[in-house]
Scaffold this active site. Structure first.
Site, short mmCIF file in Angstrom:
data_model
loop_
_atom_site.label_atom_id
_atom_site.label_comp_id
_atom_site.label_asym_id
_atom_site.label_seq_id
_atom_site.Cartn_x
_atom_site.Cartn_y
_atom_site.Cartn_z
N ASP A 273 0.87 -1.17 0.00
CA ASP A 273 0.00 0.00 0.00
C ASP A 273 0.91 1.23 0.00
O ASP A 273 2.14 1.13 -0.05
CB ASP A 273 -0.99 -0.04 1.18
CG ASP A 273 -2.23 0.81 0.91
OD1 ASP A 273 -2.19 1.67 0.00
OD2 ASP A 273 -3.25 0.65 1.61
N GLU A 460 -10.75 6.67 4.17
CA GLU A 460 -9.67 6.16 5.02
C GLU A 460 -9.76 6.75 6.43
O GLU A 460 -10.85 6.92 6.94
CB GLU A 460 -8.32 6.40 4.34
CG GLU A 460 -8.27 5.69 2.97
CD GLU A 460 -6.90 5.62 2.35
OE1 GLU A 460 -5.93 5.37 3.07
OE2 GLU A 460 -6.81 5.79 1.12
C1 BGC Z 1 -5.32 2.95 0.33
C2 BGC Z 1 -5.53 1.92 -0.78
C3 BGC Z 1 -5.39 2.56 -2.12
C4 BGC Z 1 -4.04 3.24 -2.18
C5 BGC Z 1 -3.73 3.87 -3.51
C6 BGC Z 1 -4.07 3.76 0.13
O1 BGC Z 1 -3.99 4.82 1.03
O2 BGC Z 1 -5.25 2.28 1.58
O3 BGC Z 1 -6.78 1.32 -0.63
O4 BGC Z 1 -5.56 1.63 -3.14
O5 BGC Z 1 -3.97 4.24 -1.18
O6 BGC Z 1 -4.35 5.08 -3.69
#
Ligand code: BGC
Length: 579
Positions: A273, A460
């Site tokens: 991630d 998030e």
């Molecule tokens: C998130 C992911 C996402 C990634 C790319 C991260 O902060 O947890 O779900 O795919 O960012 O943008």
């Protein structure tokens, strides 16, 4: 595609031949994912042998879909100009439609699809997302999120289908099939099962926190959807931000290598991630089994130099590097990128078309869960002389869509191609429809007030309840509670439509209303709601989560296995009334 099959065998031979010719720099390059803007200059795509490009929040690749495709075509040509001509993977956070492109079809977030329980519908939605992602230049999406949320306080509850492992398993299969279809086709994309594992089960619902579940529970409740995704041939799995019993998931060799890759037979690639390398133990994550790294936001040099040094000094084995690159190349071969590396320009005309929107509207209708319907107020009689619609959520396609819509944190504005809930009500009703945005007017002669209230968009940790970045609660803000009280008058019946990414503590509002609908985050086709309120279609949705009663009895851990006899939810998993 099994490496044992004929085609699989040929692919492995091609990979062998590439691996023998690749230098260490070229291999580390393949393991690198960058953003298309600030992490790298366009020339560096070739110079640093980049394996993949991500687009998410930040400067857009262009103004039109043609420009997006042109940008990625240009970058692809840079990659193809290298000595070995290995094509790039272009990945995007298309989590409910191609939500980074304004004008694309936006589906209900996964929690709404969970309420529909309709695997066929989920497959269609994923297939459309694939088409619209390819239309904007992508061959890879970071979806589906197959978390099992344990706690409504988590800011990502809505990204997951359900608290039920069985339902999540079923919809995961459908989603992977829909996205990937026949992978070589120009209108399909590689899918990503995320976030492995325990993202939704952290203590207190903290994004990226500690998941302290018993190992058995991880195996029984969290892993089955991954097993299903692997069985369906998912191309990628993304490592999670959380720790599991104190060990960072990015560096969790036992889970990533032993359980996922060896135990489940996953032969695809594990992607880190955001900034996973610098955040979670650098080369430990490679040794644990992460194959490609999101080397974004200043991580590019740290990663490429750090890993090279580690290989040269025996900290990471050559064998591990070869395994990582093999997994990445395998997916590129399976996607047919060596033969067809460029996006299909004819797909541009499919963005946001009415056939796609009709499926999204069906998804909206089927996601609605009817929690109360006193005296059969619903379906509403379209010939009523006066209806008042209340709440800013009724008139904002941004608010009705939640996070990951146009922007990472969503938008409060209306966006292109989308229809509001109010527009839908105006279409369906034959009498007068008045809009009183914040319950400041008096309409004593109205027969019904449709009050649309709920959460503001978030994504998030910004959506974590209890996080220092916000003042979110699981109850409605006072202003929204007031809207309901304002229209509680003799002669006016109240329908509440709740727009939220999770079950909320709304016991009072349910009591004060005549009818109450959980609408989740419906996305661009807001008129699907009126189609059900006025009875053109029935209610089909069933709760994908048990629904908590009050803050007092909120324990933070819900799910079929978590209720002791003394604590009952207001509504159990699977609840939902029908006409
Ligand atoms: C998130 C992911 C996402 C990634 C790319 C991260 O902060 O947890 O779900 O795919 O960012 O943008």
């Amino acid at each position: 595609m099994n490496p044992e099959t004929n085609t699989g065998h040929i692919i492995e031979q091609k990979i062998d031949s590439l691996l023998t010719r690749m230098t260490l720099d070229e291999k580390i390059g393949q393991m690198t994912q960058v953003r298309h803007f600030d992490d790298i200059s366009e020339e560096d795509i070739a110079g640093k042998f980049i394996g993949s490009v991500i687009h998410t929040q930040g400067p857009l690749p262009g103004n039109t879909a043609e420009e997006w495709q042109a940008k990625f075509r240009y970058l692809q040509e840079k990659a193809l100009s290298t000595r070995l001509g290995i094509p790039l993977l272009f990945g995007v956070d298309a989590v409910h439609g191609q939500n980074t492109f304004e004008g694309a079809t936006i589906f209900p977030h996964n929690i709404g699809l969970g309420a529909s329980q309709n695997a066929e519908l989920v497959e269609k939605a994923a297939a459309i997302t694939a088409v619209e992602s390819q239309a904007t230049g992508f061959n890879w999406v970071f979806s589906p999120c197959i978390a099992i949320p344990y706690n409504e306080k988590w800011g990502r509850v809505y990204e997951a289908f359900s608290e039920s492992t069985e339902l999540t398993e079923k919809l995961t299969r459908a989603s992977v099939q829909g996205h990937q279809g026949n992978l070589e086709d120009s209108h399909t994309v590689m899918a990503t099962a995320k976030h492995f594992v325990g993202d939704g089960a952290t203590d207190f619902g903290e994004e990226g926190g500690e998941t302290s579940l018993a190992h058995e529970e991880v195996i029984n409740r969290l892993l089955p959807p991954y097993k299903a995704a692997v069985e369906e041939g998912v191309g990628a799995v993304m490592a999670s931000f959380n720790t599991l019993s104190g060990i960072s998931m990015h560096a969790h060799k036992e889970m990533i290598t032993d359980t996922l890759k060896i135990g489940m037979g996953f032969d695809g690639m594990v992607i880190s991630d955001w900034k996973g390398y610098s955040r979670f133990g650098e080369n430990d994550i490679i040794n644990a089994g992460v194959d490609m790294v999101m080397a974004v936001d200043g991580d590019l040099e740290v990663f490429q130099n750090g890993l090279k040094y580690a290989v040269e000094n025996g900290v990471v084995s050559q064998q591990r590097i070869d395994d990582a690159v093999r997994r990445i190349l395998r997916q590129k071969f399976r996607l047919g990128l060596f033969e067809n590396p460029l996006p299909d320009s004819t797909l541009v005309q499919k963005l946001g078309v009415s056939e796609h929107r009709e499926i999204a509207r069906q998804a909206v209708r089927e996601s609605l869960v009817l929690l109360k319907n006193q005296n059969e107020l619903l379906p509403l009689d379209a010939t009523m002389s006066k209806i008042v619609v209340v709440g800013e959520h009724a008139n904002s396609t941004g608010l009705q869509s939640g996070g990951w819509t146009v922007n990472w944190q969503g938008t409060h504005e209306n966006y292109e191609g989308a229809t509001t809930i109010l527009e839908g009500i105006k279409n369906a009703a034959k009498g007068e429809v008045i809009y009183d945005a914040n319950a400041s007017e008096k309409h004593d002669d109205a027969q019904v007030a449709i009050i649309v209230i709920g959460e503001q968009p978030y994504a998030e940790f910004f959506g974590d309840i209890g996080h220092e970045s916000n003042e979110l609660t699981l109850t409605l803000i006072e202003e929204h509670q007031r809207y309901v009280d304002h229209y509680r008058k003799p002669g006016i019946q109240i329908v509440v439509v709740l727009i939220s990414g999770r079950p909320m503590m709304v016991t009072d509002e349910i009591e004060k209303s005549d009818a109450f609908v959980a609408a989740w985050l419906p996305g661009s086709e807001g008129d699907g709601i009126a189609e059900v309120l006025f009875g053109a279609y029935g209610f089909k949705g069933k709760l994908p989560h048990s629904w908590p009663k009050s803050m007092d009895n909120f324990r933070g851990k819900y799910g079929p296995n978590f209720w002791d006899e003394s604590i009952k939810p207001l509504f159990p998993f699977g609840y939902g009334l029908e006409y």
